[in-house]
Design an enzyme around this catalytic site. Structure first.
Site, PDB file in Angstrom:
ATOM      1  CB  SER A 108      -0.907  -0.046   1.206  1.00  0.00           C
ATOM      2  OG  SER A 108      -1.323   1.128   1.553  1.00  0.00           O
ATOM      3  CE1 TYR A 131      -7.434   4.612  -2.633  1.00  0.00           C
ATOM      4  CE2 TYR A 131      -5.523   5.301  -1.046  1.00  0.00           C
ATOM      5  CZ  TYR A 131      -6.455   4.737  -1.503  1.00  0.00           C
ATOM      6  OH  TYR A 131      -7.445   3.613  -0.602  1.00  0.00           O
ATOM      7  CB  THR A 157      -7.372   1.907  -4.683  1.00  0.00           C
ATOM      8  OG1 THR A 157      -6.284   0.766  -4.570  1.00  0.00           O
ATOM      9  CG2 THR A 157      -8.523   1.658  -3.908  1.00  0.00           C
ATOM     10  CE  LYS A 229      -7.405  -3.304  -3.327  1.00  0.00           C
ATOM     11  NZ  LYS A 229      -8.117  -2.344  -2.312  1.00  0.00           N
ATOM     12  CB  SER A 251     -11.511  -4.596  -4.694  1.00  0.00           C
ATOM     13  OG  SER A 251     -11.338  -4.547  -3.233  1.00  0.00           O
ATOM     14  CG  HIS A 253     -11.329  -0.238   0.023  1.00  0.00           C
ATOM     15  ND1 HIS A 253     -10.427   0.885  -0.638  1.00  0.00           N
ATOM     16  CD2 HIS A 253     -10.372   0.007   1.241  1.00  0.00           C
ATOM     17  CE1 HIS A 253      -9.557   1.365  -0.103  1.00  0.00           C
ATOM     18  NE2 HIS A 253      -9.310   1.044   1.122  1.00  0.00           N
ATOM     19  NE  ARG A 308     -11.288  -6.018   7.499  1.00  0.00           N
ATOM     20  CZ  ARG A 308     -12.143  -5.691   6.580  1.00  0.00           C
ATOM     21  NH1 ARG A 308     -12.249  -6.458   5.522  1.00  0.00           N
ATOM     22  NH2 ARG A 308     -12.865  -4.575   6.479  1.00  0.00           N
TER      23      ARG A 308
HETATM   24  C1  FNR Z   1      -7.382  -2.045   3.416  1.00  0.00           C
HETATM   25  N1  FNR Z   1      -7.473  -1.866   1.958  1.00  0.00           N
HETATM   26  C2  FNR Z   1      -6.848  -0.884   1.342  1.00  0.00           C
HETATM   27  N2  FNR Z   1      -6.812  -0.999  -0.058  1.00  0.00           N
HETATM   28  C3  FNR Z   1      -6.241  -0.090  -0.964  1.00  0.00           C
HETATM   29  O1  FNR Z   1      -6.155  -0.174  -2.066  1.00  0.00           O
HETATM   30  N3  FNR Z   1      -5.047   0.427  -0.179  1.00  0.00           N
HETATM   31  C4  FNR Z   1      -4.962   0.627   1.134  1.00  0.00           C
HETATM   32  O2  FNR Z   1      -4.228   1.306   1.890  1.00  0.00           O
HETATM   33  C5  FNR Z   1      -5.836  -0.190   1.845  1.00  0.00           C
HETATM   34  N4  FNR Z   1      -5.627  -0.353   3.416  1.00  0.00           N
HETATM   35  C6  FNR Z   1      -6.541  -1.185   4.090  1.00  0.00           C
HETATM   36  C7  FNR Z   1      -6.478  -1.044   5.199  1.00  0.00           C
HETATM   37  C8  FNR Z   1      -7.251  -2.062   6.253  1.00  0.00           C
HETATM   38  C9  FNR Z   1      -6.909  -2.057   7.513  1.00  0.00           C
HETATM   39  C10 FNR Z   1      -7.932  -2.945   5.506  1.00  0.00           C
HETATM   40  C11 FNR Z   1      -8.710  -4.126   6.271  1.00  0.00           C
HETATM   41  C12 FNR Z   1      -8.482  -3.117   3.969  1.00  0.00           C
HETATM   42  C13 FNR Z   1      -8.486  -2.698   1.100  1.00  0.00           C
HETATM   43  C14 FNR Z   1      -7.677  -4.079   0.856  1.00  0.00           C
HETATM   44  O3  FNR Z   1      -6.700  -3.765  -0.013  1.00  0.00           O
HETATM   45  C15 FNR Z   1      -8.384  -5.139   0.279  1.00  0.00           C
HETATM   46  O4  FNR Z   1      -9.535  -4.599  -0.332  1.00  0.00           O
HETATM   47  C16 FNR Z   1      -9.525  -5.855   1.450  1.00  0.00           C
HETATM   48  O5  FNR Z   1      -9.030  -5.930   2.809  1.00  0.00           O
HETATM   49  C17 FNR Z   1     -10.328  -7.114   1.022  1.00  0.00           C
HETATM   50  O6  FNR Z   1     -11.084  -7.709   1.979  1.00  0.00           O
HETATM   51  P1  FNR Z   1     -10.586  -8.561   3.222  1.00  0.00           P
HETATM   52  O7  FNR Z   1      -9.630  -9.874   2.482  1.00  0.00           O
HETATM   53  O8  FNR Z   1      -9.834  -7.898   4.190  1.00  0.00           O
HETATM   54  O9  FNR Z   1     -11.875  -9.295   3.346  1.00  0.00           O
END
Ligand code: FNR
Length: 364
Positions: A108, A131, A157, A229, A251, A253, A308
């Protein structure tokens, strides 16, 4: 010593015990009613797998390639920010685990260690997520730094013109973890660890006017493949094709942005049909089992990403925890493929799953 989990979901409770409440809530939470958060997981439960028996499954190969890069499984680490909240080694521990498991890691923009440090810590294939910021010069600089550090693709994203309303973070007065990639670039009164809230931070940084034409600009500043994304509809999948991106990530997010957006697995097939095999489609959101990966592949995804589960593994057991999470999912996928009569990921077809939609059609 904490008990050894037997599945990925059990890491969540260990992480809850290991983390301060504010950080656990930040990782675990979704937007508003958290309808989509539950749906992301439950929509997988509504899909059956239709096995074929008496197939020679004495050898199973779960390896595949993503954007042309060979990887041990159709499974990647999704970009998530602030890994140091989970573990002092932060993204470096995650990257080492990715390398050990021969898994691609998406890093990220908001990593808690600079992207160069993550890059030099391991030989995992890495993609860089970002972004398009109000400050285009910063966007361009991050892309150049990612190129120089050997990242193989850029993930843009697209679902975050503003930050979703995450009520646990509001209640906890969650503080934005420092974004190390911005060190020396942005004044610390915008990106601060001294009291700025996540939403205020995001609105200071993110450009809500970004639209499809800006992808053309992003393409003009890099030769790296670009993945979008956050696509959830066939309409947007077609727009992504028209602007010439190299891949799509279905996605929402991790249900942290628009609540009541659909579970990703429930819209995957429509997106795949719109894309007609022209570019790869990946998926994330709610993947917690090897069977979930099987289902996503059957519905047309080239691979899935997990968010997660990696953070929970990291919080519970550091680098080892991330490795366990990845290996558990790989082992479950391998077993599911054997039990379903599929020896390679290419053998997994649409005919191996029955969705709710299929069941409705059967009744007519
Ligand atoms: C994210 N996600 C995310 N996505 C992204 O494009 N940039 C980011 O900085 C973040 N940061 C982020 C922090 C935290 C704590 C979470 C839980 C999620 C979203 C991530 O890339 C992804 O889309 C989801 O986490 C997928 O779902 P699951 O596997 O957590 O259910």
């Amino acid at each position: 010593m904490a008990a050894e989990p037997v599945n990925v979901t059990e890491f969540q409770e260990l992480a809850r015990q290991a983390l301060p409440k504010m950080y656990y809530d930040y990782y675990a939470g979704g937007a508003e009613d958290q309808y989509t958060l539950k749906e992301n997981v439950e929509a997988f439960h509504r899909i059956n797998i239709l096995p074929r028996v008496l197939v020679d499954v004495s050898k199973i190969d779960i390896s595949t390639s993503i954007l042309g890069y060979r990887t041990s499984a159709p499974l990647m680490i999704a970009p998530t920010g602030g890994h140091k909240l989970a573990h002092p080694e932060g993204e470096v521990a995650t990257a080492r685990a990715a390398a050990a498991c021969d898994t691609i890691m998406a890093v990220s923009f908001s990593s808690s260690r600079p992207l160069e440090e993550v890059a030099s810590s391991c030989n995992a294939i890495r993609f860089f997520q970002l972004y398009v910021y109000k400050r285009r010069d910063i966007t361009a600089l991050l892309v150049r730094r990612a190129e120089r550090s050997g990242f193989k693709a850029v993930i843009l994203t697209a679902d975050t013109p503003r930050l979703g309303r995450r009520e646990a973070d509001i209640k906890n007065k969650m503080i934005a973890p420092p974004v190390r990639n911005f060190d020396g670039l942005i004044s610390t009164d915008v990106v601060t660890d001294k009291g700025s809230k996540l939403a205020a931070y995001a609105s200071a940084m993110l450009d809500a006017s970004v639209c499809w034409k800006d992808i053309t600009w992003l393409k003009s500043i890099t030769n790296l493949p670009i993945l979008i994304k956050g696509v959830l509809t066939p309409e947007d999948a077609i727009k992504a094709l028209e602007v010439g991106v190299s891949g799509i990530i279905v996605s929402n997010h991790g249900a942290r942005q628009l609540d009541y957006s659909p579970a990703t697995i429930s819209v995957l097939e429509e997106v795949v049909e719109a894309v007609q095999g022209k570019i790869p489609v990946l998926l994330d959101g709610g993947v917690r089992r090897g069977t979930d990966i099987f289902k996503a592949l059957a519905l047309g995804a080239q691979a899935v990403m997990i968010g997660r589960p990696v953070l929970f593994g990291l919080a519970a057991k550091g680098e080892y925890g991330v490795k366990r999470v990845i290996n558990m999912l790989k082992e479950e996928l391998e077993l599911s493929m054997a039990l379903a009569g599929t020896c390679t990921v290419k053998d997994i077809t649409r005919g191996h799953v029955r969705t709710q939609h299929d069941r409705l059609l059967c009744k007519i």
